[in-house]
Design an enzyme around this catalytic site. Structure first.
Site, short mmCIF file in Angstrom:
data_model
loop_
_atom_site.label_atom_id
_atom_site.label_comp_id
_atom_site.label_asym_id
_atom_site.label_seq_id
_atom_site.Cartn_x
_atom_site.Cartn_y
_atom_site.Cartn_z
N THR A 76 69.64 1.49 24.84
CA THR A 76 70.52 0.12 23.67
C THR A 76 70.19 -0.95 23.58
O THR A 76 68.89 -0.62 24.91
CB THR A 76 71.75 0.59 25.05
OG1 THR A 76 72.88 -0.57 24.79
CG2 THR A 76 71.42 0.16 27.22
N SER A 77 70.76 -2.04 23.74
CA SER A 77 69.77 -3.39 22.99
C SER A 77 68.91 -2.96 22.78
O SER A 77 68.55 -2.44 21.82
CB SER A 77 70.08 -4.25 24.15
OG SER A 77 69.85 -5.23 24.27
N SER A 78 67.58 -3.33 23.74
CA SER A 78 66.30 -3.61 23.28
C SER A 78 65.73 -2.01 23.42
O SER A 78 64.60 -2.24 23.43
CB SER A 78 64.91 -4.13 23.96
OG SER A 78 65.51 -3.93 25.65
N LEU A 103 68.63 -2.47 18.87
CA LEU A 103 68.32 -2.40 17.84
C LEU A 103 66.81 -1.42 17.41
O LEU A 103 66.30 -0.70 18.50
CB LEU A 103 67.23 -3.76 19.02
CG LEU A 103 67.21 -5.12 19.13
CD1 LEU A 103 66.86 -5.23 20.19
CD2 LEU A 103 68.62 -5.91 17.74
#
Length: 106
Positions: A76-78, A103
């Site tokens: 999740t996210s970066s 991302l």
């Protein structure tokens, strides 16, 4: 049943996955939620030079030393960038890669 390895994003740790871990384990899946070097409870391991690649190698090494195969690798996210690179490094151990609001580099 499946084996899941869950990777957090920036400024987070394995704790973000607690509700997901609980539900997956209730469904009898094997789940590993990792906190990467320099993050959350492992903040004391912060050092110059930690990159997406560093974290990806950390994940790939975890898969190797735990002898995991056909896993579902989730970021999740970066953490999406981390799982993307980790999947390249540990391709034979990966069954699926899942990006959750993550991302991904092209």
């Amino acid at each position: 049943m499946a084996t899941y390895v869950l990777i957090h994003g920036a400024y987070q740790g394995a704790w973000i996955w607690k509700p997901v871990v609980t539900r997956l384990r209730e469904a009898r899946h094997v789940v590993h939620a990792l906190t990467l070097d320099g993050c959350a409870e492992r903040a004391h391991l912060l050092r110059p030079g930690i990159t997406v690649g560093t974290h990806a190698h950390e994940v790939a090494q975890f898969l190797f030393y735990e002898d995991l195969a056909e896993i579902v690798l989730v970021g999740t996210s970066s953490g999406g960038m981390v799982v993307q690179k980790a999947a390249e490094l540990a391709r034979p151990r990966i069954g699926r890669v899942v990006f959750v609001d993550a991302l991904a580099l092209m």
